[in-house]
Design an enzyme around this catalytic site. Structure first.
Site, PDB file in Angstrom:
ATOM      1  N   GLN A 153       1.153  -1.041   0.027  1.00  0.00           N
ATOM      2  CA  GLN A 153      -0.051  -0.251  -0.018  1.00  0.00           C
ATOM      3  C   GLN A 153       0.745   0.905   0.019  1.00  0.00           C
ATOM      4  O   GLN A 153       0.953   2.020  -0.398  1.00  0.00           O
ATOM      5  CB  GLN A 153      -1.474  -0.435   1.030  1.00  0.00           C
ATOM      6  CG  GLN A 153      -1.870  -1.566   1.428  1.00  0.00           C
ATOM      7  CD  GLN A 153      -2.694  -1.179   2.586  1.00  0.00           C
ATOM      8  OE1 GLN A 153      -2.948   0.129   3.107  1.00  0.00           O
ATOM      9  NE2 GLN A 153      -3.106  -2.581   2.947  1.00  0.00           N
ATOM     10  N   ASN A 154       2.165   0.683   0.031  1.00  0.00           N
ATOM     11  CA  ASN A 154       2.887   2.445   0.361  1.00  0.00           C
ATOM     12  C   ASN A 154       3.549   2.353  -1.192  1.00  0.00           C
ATOM     13  O   ASN A 154       3.265   1.801  -2.595  1.00  0.00           O
ATOM     14  CB  ASN A 154       4.229   1.697   0.862  1.00  0.00           C
ATOM     15  CG  ASN A 154       4.205   1.368   2.487  1.00  0.00           C
ATOM     16  OD1 ASN A 154       2.911   1.730   3.212  1.00  0.00           O
ATOM     17  ND2 ASN A 154       4.507   0.413   2.545  1.00  0.00           N
ATOM     18  N   VAL A 155       3.887   4.068  -1.224  1.00  0.00           N
ATOM     19  CA  VAL A 155       4.066   4.460  -2.068  1.00  0.00           C
ATOM     20  C   VAL A 155       5.983   5.212  -2.456  1.00  0.00           C
ATOM     21  O   VAL A 155       5.935   5.922  -3.357  1.00  0.00           O
ATOM     22  CB  VAL A 155       3.530   6.640  -2.840  1.00  0.00           C
ATOM     23  CG1 VAL A 155       1.984   5.404  -2.774  1.00  0.00           C
ATOM     24  CG2 VAL A 155       3.181   6.975  -1.434  1.00  0.00           C
ATOM     25  N   HIS A 171      -1.845   1.798  -4.393  1.00  0.00           N
ATOM     26  CA  HIS A 171      -1.626   2.399  -4.111  1.00  0.00           C
ATOM     27  C   HIS A 171      -0.714   3.709  -5.289  1.00  0.00           C
ATOM     28  O   HIS A 171      -0.598   5.110  -4.284  1.00  0.00           O
ATOM     29  CB  HIS A 171      -2.025   2.722  -2.497  1.00  0.00           C
ATOM     30  CG  HIS A 171      -3.254   2.816  -1.804  1.00  0.00           C
ATOM     31  ND1 HIS A 171      -3.337   2.472  -0.918  1.00  0.00           N
ATOM     32  CD2 HIS A 171      -3.611   2.184  -2.426  1.00  0.00           C
ATOM     33  CE1 HIS A 171      -3.493   2.460  -0.053  1.00  0.00           C
ATOM     34  NE2 HIS A 171      -4.682   1.797  -0.883  1.00  0.00           N
ATOM     35  N   CYS A 179       0.460  13.520 -16.138  1.00  0.00           N
ATOM     36  CA  CYS A 179      -1.278  14.680 -15.961  1.00  0.00           C
ATOM     37  C   CYS A 179      -2.053  14.164 -16.162  1.00  0.00           C
ATOM     38  O   CYS A 179      -2.849  13.054 -16.613  1.00  0.00           O
ATOM     39  CB  CYS A 179      -0.888  14.925 -17.641  1.00  0.00           C
ATOM     40  SG  CYS A 179      -1.643  15.966 -18.382  1.00  0.00           S
ATOM     41  N   CYS A 182      -3.696  14.004 -20.051  1.00  0.00           N
ATOM     42  CA  CYS A 182      -3.750  13.187 -21.522  1.00  0.00           C
ATOM     43  C   CYS A 182      -2.192  12.552 -20.547  1.00  0.00           C
ATOM     44  O   CYS A 182      -1.420  12.066 -19.380  1.00  0.00           O
ATOM     45  CB  CYS A 182      -2.524  13.976 -22.357  1.00  0.00           C
ATOM     46  SG  CYS A 182      -0.552  15.127 -22.146  1.00  0.00           S
ATOM     47  N   CYS A 230       1.155  19.908 -17.630  1.00  0.00           N
ATOM     48  CA  CYS A 230       1.954  19.640 -18.441  1.00  0.00           C
ATOM     49  C   CYS A 230       2.889  19.941 -19.360  1.00  0.00           C
ATOM     50  O   CYS A 230       1.601  20.923 -20.464  1.00  0.00           O
ATOM     51  CB  CYS A 230       0.888  18.594 -18.944  1.00  0.00           C
ATOM     52  SG  CYS A 230       1.203  17.243 -20.173  1.00  0.00           S
ATOM     53  N   CYS A 233       0.127  19.945 -22.798  1.00  0.00           N
ATOM     54  CA  CYS A 233      -1.235  19.951 -23.319  1.00  0.00           C
ATOM     55  C   CYS A 233      -1.370  21.596 -21.988  1.00  0.00           C
ATOM     56  O   CYS A 233      -2.593  21.957 -21.997  1.00  0.00           O
ATOM     57  CB  CYS A 233      -2.216  19.776 -22.818  1.00  0.00           C
ATOM     58  SG  CYS A 233      -2.570  18.075 -21.309  1.00  0.00           S
TER      59      CYS A 233
END
Length: 268
Positions: A153-155, A171, A179, A182, A230, A233
């Site tokens: 679950q860790n980032v 996660h 973005c 896009c 971004c 765009c």
């Protein structure tokens, strides 16, 4: 001799193999688990396991192959990343701030400005956090052909840094930015350089780091911050993280379901 016969509990810390809680396990092997600084400021109070608890876990691992491990925020507290909910030491207990909500991030430019300003200042520290003994212990179980998949679950990418292979980031990851309008995506480290060029005067005293890399900043610092857009765009950018109020992508859930079915069949 099977590696699990050499698995021993470190007596000084007396903690067992429960991967969503603080723990430490050592292998007596030719290649030792790398030592790392143990941070205790964010480790919640816990009841040390007894020998019976440890023997139960060791017996289970010794008898089974193809284990799928699920890890959460508690595994990274000893690396110096606090979780949200732990009593006394979690971020809910230490501050009045709440995590950013997905819908608010999508709708309001001011929310994105506040999030990115804090994330920008916190990134150098967050990105250099190192794995702890638990991450390395899981890697060793992979090498021993016991663990075949890790769902986290860790980032924070600490499993990757420890050298683990089959990792499913439930996660998402704080190391990728996408973005919202896009297909453009970029490495978080590359984006940091671009943000730095637009915010040369950004200074901060970092007093607290959050699980998603966020920190504390003054209102003035936030209002002066130039938010990254971004380059394709000019749409808003968002870390590839499942924010509070958002849903885990369906394809990611399917990957986990398939992996679980595979490990279950192999374990029969």
């Amino acid at each position: 001799m099977e590696v699990l016969d050499n698995l021993t509990l470190e007596s000084r810390n007396q903690r067992v193999l429960l991967f969503n809680k603080p723990n430490i396990i050592r292998y007596k092997r030719v290649v030792p688990i790398p030592m790392s600084t143990r941070h205790t400021a964010f480790v919640p109070a816990y009841k040390p396991p007894n020998d019976k608890d440890f023997d139960t876990i060791r017996y289970f691992i010794k008898r089974h192959q193809n284990i799928l491990i699920l890890t959460g925020a508690g595994i990274s507290t000893e690396s110096g990343i606090p979780d949200y909910r732990s009593e006394d030491v979690g971020l809910y207990a230490r501050s009045n701030h709440k995590p950013v909500q997905y819908q608010e991030f999508i709708k309001y430019a001011k929310v994105r400005q506040r999030y990115w300003a804090r994330n920008f200042v916190g990134w150098p520290r967050f990105s250099t956090v190192l794995p702890n003994a638990t991450h390395y212990a899981i890697r060793e179980l992979e090498k021993a052909k016991k663990v075949t998949a890790i769902v986290t679950q860790n980032v924070d990418r600490l499993h990757h840094k420890a050298g683990s292979n089959n990792i499913i980031e439930l996660h998402g990851s704080g190391y990728i930015v996408k973005c919202l309008h896009c297909p453009y995506e970029v490495e978080r480290s590359e984006l940091q350089d671009k943000i730095m060029k637009e915010n040369q005067d950004m200074k901060s005293t970092i007093t607290m780091i959050r699980p998603d890399g966020d920190v504390e900043l003054s209102r003035d610092q936030i209002e002066k911050f130039k938010v990254p857009l971004c380059p394709e765009c000019e749409g808003p950018l968002k870390p590839d993280i499942v924010f509070f109020g958002d849903n885990v992508p369906k394809h990611r859930v399917e990957i986990i379901r398939k992996e679980n079915n595979i490990t279950s069949k192999r374990g029969e």
